[in-house]
Write a protein that holds these residues in place. Sequence first.
Motif, PDB file in Angstrom:
ATOM      1  N   TRP A   1       0.855  -1.180   0.000  1.00 29.93           N
ATOM      2  CA  TRP A   1       0.000   0.000   0.000  1.00 29.93           C
ATOM      3  C   TRP A   1       0.898   1.239   0.000  1.00 29.93           C
TER       4      TRP A   1
ATOM      5  N   TRP B   1      -3.023   4.438  -2.264  1.00 33.70           N
ATOM      6  CA  TRP B   1      -3.016   3.539  -3.418  1.00 33.70           C
ATOM      7  C   TRP B   1      -2.927   2.105  -2.935  1.00 33.70           C
ATOM      8  N   LYS B   2      -3.700   1.228  -3.567  1.00 36.22           N
ATOM      9  CA  LYS B   2      -3.735  -0.193  -3.225  1.00 36.22           C
ATOM     10  C   LYS B   2      -2.529  -0.909  -3.824  1.00 36.22           C
ATOM     11  N   PRO B   3      -2.220  -2.107  -3.300  1.00 29.57           N
ATOM     12  CA  PRO B   3      -1.227  -2.936  -3.975  1.00 29.57           C
ATOM     13  C   PRO B   3      -1.697  -3.180  -5.414  1.00 29.57           C
TER      14      PRO B   3
ATOM     15  N   GLU C   1      -7.109   4.040  -4.070  1.00 27.70           N
ATOM     16  CA  GLU C   1      -8.209   3.779  -3.136  1.00 27.70           C
ATOM     17  C   GLU C   1      -8.951   5.081  -2.890  1.00 27.70           C
TER      18      GLU C   1
ATOM     19  N   ALA D   1      -9.243   5.756   4.651  1.00 30.43           N
ATOM     20  CA  ALA D   1      -9.122   4.437   4.015  1.00 30.43           C
ATOM     21  C   ALA D   1      -8.830   3.407   5.098  1.00 30.43           C
TER      22      ALA D   1
ATOM     23  N   ILE E   1      -7.016  -0.025   5.688  1.00 26.47           N
ATOM     24  CA  ILE E   1      -6.017  -0.886   5.070  1.00 26.47           C
ATOM     25  C   ILE E   1      -6.013  -2.207   5.839  1.00 26.47           C
TER      26      ILE E   1
ATOM     27  N   SER F   1      -5.079  -6.539   5.535  1.00 26.94           N
ATOM     28  CA  SER F   1      -4.375  -7.557   4.744  1.00 26.94           C
ATOM     29  C   SER F   1      -5.224  -8.787   4.577  1.00 26.94           C
TER      30      SER F   1
END
Length: 60
Positions: free
Chosen positions: A14, A36-38, A43, A56, A58, A60
Amino acid sequence: MLDQVGVAAGYGMWVVLSQYSGETGGMAAFGGSGVWKPGGAAEVRLGGEVSEWAYATIAS
């Protein structure tokens, strides 16, 4: 910044970026904060308005 997002995306990470918005020293600041997402997709992405907030989660 886009280069850093691409590098992080390549590692499945991320990206969180906070930049100054509005005016500083009589000049306009860039803004453009976001998460930003992986993989590199945004996002959330902000413009340059002083009153904008981004949230956001985050996970996993």
